[in-house]
Enzyme design. Structure first.
Site, PDB file in Angstrom:
ATOM      1  N   CYS A   2       0.854  -1.184   0.000  1.00 55.05           N
ATOM      2  CA  CYS A   2       0.000   0.000   0.000  1.00 55.05           C
ATOM      3  C   CYS A   2       0.892   1.237   0.000  1.00 55.05           C
ATOM      4  CB  CYS A   2      -0.928   0.106   1.205  1.00 55.05           C
ATOM      5  SG  CYS A   2      -2.026  -1.283   1.382  1.00 55.05           S
ATOM      6  N   ARG A  27       3.633  -0.202  -5.011  1.00 55.23           N
ATOM      7  CA  ARG A  27       3.435  -0.754  -3.670  1.00 55.23           C
ATOM      8  C   ARG A  27       2.098  -1.500  -3.540  1.00 55.23           C
ATOM      9  NH1 ARG A  27       6.800   1.578  -0.021  1.00 55.23           N
ATOM     10  NH2 ARG A  27       5.421   0.963   1.643  1.00 55.23           N
ATOM     11  N   TRP A  74      -2.925  -2.580  -1.640  1.00 53.41           N
ATOM     12  CA  TRP A  74      -2.596  -3.979  -1.924  1.00 53.41           C
ATOM     13  C   TRP A  74      -3.360  -4.763  -0.861  1.00 53.41           C
ATOM     14  CZ3 TRP A  74      -0.130  -8.131   0.528  1.00 53.41           C
ATOM     15  CH2 TRP A  74       0.282  -9.166  -0.317  1.00 53.41           C
ATOM     16  N   ASN A 100      -1.191   2.130   5.924  1.00 53.55           N
ATOM     17  CA  ASN A 100      -0.369   1.098   5.297  1.00 53.55           C
ATOM     18  C   ASN A 100       0.147   0.201   6.413  1.00 53.55           C
ATOM     19  OD1 ASN A 100       1.547  -0.403   3.867  1.00 53.55           O
ATOM     20  ND2 ASN A 100       3.095   1.191   4.055  1.00 53.55           N
ATOM     21  N   GLY A 101      -0.136  -1.094   6.313  1.00 56.58           N
ATOM     22  CA  GLY A 101       0.314  -2.017   7.360  1.00 56.58           C
ATOM     23  C   GLY A 101      -0.801  -3.002   7.665  1.00 56.58           C
ATOM     24  N   GLU A 487      18.000 -16.448  -9.391  1.00 54.57           N
ATOM     25  CA  GLU A 487      17.491 -15.090  -9.624  1.00 54.57           C
ATOM     26  C   GLU A 487      16.839 -14.986 -11.012  1.00 54.57           C
ATOM     27  OE1 GLU A 487      16.624 -12.530  -8.265  1.00 54.57           O
ATOM     28  OE2 GLU A 487      16.819 -10.859  -9.655  1.00 54.57           O
ATOM     29  N   LYS A 491      12.913 -13.978 -11.733  1.00 62.78           N
ATOM     30  CA  LYS A 491      12.495 -12.909 -12.650  1.00 62.78           C
ATOM     31  C   LYS A 491      11.432 -13.432 -13.605  1.00 62.78           C
ATOM     32  CE  LYS A 491      13.615 -10.013 -11.128  1.00 62.78           C
ATOM     33  NZ  LYS A 491      14.443 -10.008  -9.955  1.00 62.78           N
ATOM     34  N   GLU A 494       8.031 -14.081 -11.806  1.00 67.44           N
ATOM     35  CA  GLU A 494       7.256 -12.950 -11.303  1.00 67.44           C
ATOM     36  C   GLU A 494       6.679 -12.072 -12.389  1.00 67.44           C
ATOM     37  OE1 GLU A 494       9.186 -10.195  -8.591  1.00 67.44           O
ATOM     38  OE2 GLU A 494      11.095 -10.430  -9.589  1.00 67.44           O
ATOM     39  N   HIS A 510      19.217 -35.933  -9.698  1.00 70.04           N
ATOM     40  CA  HIS A 510      18.684 -36.519  -8.457  1.00 70.04           C
ATOM     41  C   HIS A 510      17.170 -36.323  -8.359  1.00 70.04           C
ATOM     42  CE1 HIS A 510      22.680 -37.460  -7.061  1.00 70.04           C
ATOM     43  NE2 HIS A 510      23.041 -36.257  -7.514  1.00 70.04           N
ATOM     44  N   LYS A 607       5.950  -3.965  -4.522  1.00 72.95           N
ATOM     45  CA  LYS A 607       7.397  -3.713  -4.486  1.00 72.95           C
ATOM     46  C   LYS A 607       7.992  -3.958  -3.107  1.00 72.95           C
ATOM     47  CE  LYS A 607      11.286  -2.188  -6.218  1.00 72.95           C
ATOM     48  NZ  LYS A 607      12.025  -3.178  -7.038  1.00 72.95           N
TER      49      LYS A 607
HETATM   50  O1  M6R Z   1      13.134  -4.295  -0.702  1.00 80.49           O
HETATM   51  P1  M6R Z   1      13.767  -5.647  -0.509  1.00 80.49           P
HETATM   52  O2  M6R Z   1      15.068  -5.786  -1.211  1.00 80.49           O
HETATM   53  O3  M6R Z   1      13.874  -6.036   0.933  1.00 80.49           O
HETATM   54  O4  M6R Z   1      12.752  -6.668  -1.186  1.00 80.49           O
HETATM   55  C1  M6R Z   1      12.982  -8.042  -1.113  1.00 80.49           C
HETATM   56  C2  M6R Z   1      12.086  -8.808  -2.066  1.00 80.49           C
HETATM   57  O5  M6R Z   1      10.746  -8.572  -1.774  1.00 80.49           O
HETATM   58  C3  M6R Z   1      12.344  -8.424  -3.518  1.00 80.49           C
HETATM   59  O6  M6R Z   1      13.681  -8.619  -3.884  1.00 80.49           O
HETATM   60  C4  M6R Z   1      11.448  -9.259  -4.465  1.00 80.49           C
HETATM   61  O7  M6R Z   1      11.837 -10.597  -4.433  1.00 80.49           O
HETATM   62  C5  M6R Z   1      11.494  -8.687  -5.883  1.00 80.49           C
HETATM   63  N1  M6R Z   1      10.164  -8.539  -6.398  1.00 80.49           N
HETATM   64  C6  M6R Z   1      12.228  -9.523  -6.838  1.00 80.49           C
HETATM   65  O8  M6R Z   1      12.264  -8.988  -8.111  1.00 80.49           O
END
Ligand code: M6R
Length: 612
Positions: A2, A27, A74, A100-101, A487, A491, A494, A510, A607
């Site tokens: 949020c 957010r 969110w 927010n929270g 990683e 990507k 997501e 395995h 985010k």
């Molecule tokens: O703000 P942060 O680096 O703590 O966020 C951590 C993860 O939420 C963040 O890296 C998330 O995995 C991304 N969406 C990946 O692209």
């Protein structure tokens, strides 16, 4: 999750609030709303959907008020709907609140208020807040200048969980009160106006002078001043910090998406993260003054983070262990918190977070601190919550990262963590001068090498066109290439919603090799010259079972047998992840574009994950 925005000043609040919300949509973006005070009444306009939908709501254009609060959501409690959207009001429509929270004890508070005659219309946890404020305000003497502040403080003391809250009231039409606990909130100081937001990009076009609130600090905001109070409502002094980010950093600058812009910003992000750390004889990292005597006592390093930041940590583990000869454990913050980790004063704990607001990472840091470890935060956002909790804070200088999928923050994190490993090794004398010098040289050439790597963009785009309809994609790597594969796979998941897995090449047989079928796409990353043969034989195993291979390598490998071979520049082994990830970022980006998906705001994601 949020995003919240607020404005108080002589300008019309509504357009500023909407512009601010657009900057914070990363957010959360399932509903949005604003509340202003017009003719001493609260006017609330809100709906399900993106921020831009707000512009279509009747009455939006005629709002003239110079005070308002706004929210992009969110959803956590209650589905996305107009009723569940923020701002929320109390039963008497006297207060409007954005939050927010998460209020963990909202059910209990709701029951208590219901017994006092309060009614609720939404399914949210937030709606208890304006009603609690109403409840406490009715007990106050209205002529007391601190009545509203005290009512808000008392309400906040009943809340369990995390919150950043903005409150306006028709009782005080020219004032706003904000408070935070474990959720971010900043105040931007202007000339005869003040701005409030969850994050810097929302207010960057107007001011760079920012007040950062700590937990349970209340800000009483007028258009021409801000008064700060602690938990006991005693006045406290706060100074602004100047943010150096350029306002164009938070714009797309002609790129179709923030993600692509941020991929292309990596040469600059890495250059600025290196900054002046390597300029002198000895490596110097601002904010990190650890004595040799202390470092010598360390027998374990923990690296804790979430998502992409954790994958940067997996790469850093290899570098730190190699250069510093100290065992490193890397753990996901949400697990670390509940694993009763073995920590004492001989443990050094490093927390990586782009936003500096990830709830699990912050909680994990507090845990290690409480057990006697020294803590270091590696963050991208200056003044973010994690940097205020850690013993030491060092910054990546990637600039604002807006796309939900992290790119430039990741390569900047690996950069900073490598510098940190070199710094520790230099202090401890655990690595040869030559090795450090060679790493320094390679680091300094990284921005140019990233530029060179970015030239593969067109070929990756063509490859993406061939595979965008795939259902599963596998990523295989050994040693330093394994975390890059994890990683790369994250990507892809997501932003393209394609099922994907990253595996250590040698582990494939395995179990997972059973999934390899005719025509399946496998991305193989091979950058460690000592492991080329072994990695190639694993690739051969999947080719034999019908896989199509995209090979990313800096070695001289013949293209024969591969669907596509992308050559990237050679560099020191510990830095190769910074280059190897670039084709993978571009691959996911181009597949998402091909599939016409919302690249910057993938479904179900936000985010910053500021809730547990
Ligand atoms: O703000 P942060 O680096 O703590 O966020 C951590 C993860 O939420 C963040 O890296 C998330 O995995 C991304 N969406 C990946 O692209």
């Amino acid at each position: 999750m949020c995003g919240i925005v607020g404005y108080i000043g002589d300008k019309k609040a509504a357009p500023i609030l909407i512009k601010g919300l657009e900057k914070l949509e990363y957010r959360g973006y399932d509903s949005a709303g604003i509340a202003v005070i017009e003719n001493n009444e609260i006017v609330t306009l809100k709906d399900k959907g993106r921020v831009k939908n707000l512009l279509k709501i009747d009455g939006m254009e005629s709002l003239n008020s110079g005070i308002g609060i706004a929210h992009t959501r969110w959803a956590t409690h209650g589905k996305p709907s107009a009723i569940n959207s923020h701002p929320h009001s109390d039963k008497d429509k006297c207060f409007a609140v954005v939050h927010n929270g998460i209020i963990e004890n909202y059910k209990e508070l709701k029951e208590k208020l219901k017994n006092e005659g309060y009614t609720f219309i939404s399914e949210t946890d937030t709606e208890v807040i304006p009603n609690l404020i109403n409840y406490y305000y009715l007990k106050e003497k209205k002529e007391d200048s601190k009545a509203l502040l005290r009512a808000i403080r008392n309400a906040c003391m009943d809340l369990m969980g995390s919150f950043a809250i903005e409150v306006i009231s028709k009782e005080k039409p020219n004032e706003m009160i904000v408070i935070r606990k474990d959720s971010p909130l900043i105040i931007g100081k202007g000339e005869n106006e003040n701005y409030i937001a969850s994050d810097i990009p929302a207010i960057l076009p107007y001011t760079r002078n920012i007040y950062f609130l700590d937990n349970y600090e209340f800000a009483y905001i007028y258009k021409d001043r801000v008064d700060f109070y602690n938990k006991n409502l005693e006045p406290i002094k706060k100074e602004t910090k100047e943010i150096k980010w350029d306002s164009s950093d938070a714009e797309k600058d002609g790129f179709p998406h923030f993600m692509l812009k941020e991929i292309y910003e990596q040469p600059r992000a890495v250059r600025e993260t290196i900054g002046t750390t390597l300029d002198n004889d000895k490596i110097e990292i601002e904010g990190l003054e650890l004595e040799r005597e202390y470092l010598k006592t360390i027998n374990k390093i923990y690296i804790v983070a979430c998502g992409t930041a954790m994958y940067a940590g997996l790469t850093a583990r290899k570098t730190i262990e190699h250069l510093c000869n100290i065992p490193v454990e890397v753990e996901v913050a949400s697990e670390f918190r509940y694993n009763n980790p073995l920590i004492d004063e001989k443990t050094l704990a490093i927390y990586i977070s782009q936003s500096g607001e990830t709830a699990d990472t912050i909680a994990a840091l507090k845990l290690a601190k409480s057990k006697g470890a020294k803590t270091i935060a590696v963050a991208n956002v200056i003044g973010s919550s994690i940097t205020r909790e850690a013993d030491y804070s060092v910054y990546t200088h990637a600039g604002p990262e807006i796309a939900v999928a992290s790119t430039k923050a990741y390569t900047s994190q690996i950069t900073m963590l490598t510098i940190m490993a070199m710094h520790f090794a230099e202090i401890l004398g655990t690595s040869s001068k030559n090795e450090i010098e060679e790493l320094k040289k390679c680091l300094l050439s990284m921005p140019e090498k990233i530029e060179e790597t970015l030239k593969v963009a067109e070929r990756i785009k063509e490859f993406a066109k061939k595979i965008y309809n795939e259902k599963d994609v596998f990523f295989l790597g050994r040693g330093i290439d394994y975390p890059v594969c994890l990683e790369g796979s994250l990507k892809l998941k997501e932003i393209t919603y394609i099922h994907s897995e990253g595996y250590a090449s040698g582990e494939l047989k395995h179990g997972p090799i059973a999934l390899i079928d005719n025509g399946i796409t496998v991305v193989s990353v091979i950058t460690d010259k000592d492991l080329v043969e072994k990695s190639l034989s694993n690739v051969q195993e999947v080719i034999t079972r019908g896989a199509k291979i995209l090979l990313i390598t800096n070695q001289n490998i013949e293209k024969k047998g591969f669907e596509e071979l992308i050559k990237i520049p050679e560099t020191n082994k510990f830095l190769s992840p910074i280059l190897a990830i670039i084709p993978l970022q571009l691959l996911s980006y181009n597949i998402a574009v091909e599939k016409k998906l919302d690249v910057d705001k993938p479904r179900n994601l936000a985010k910053s994950v500021t809730v547990e």
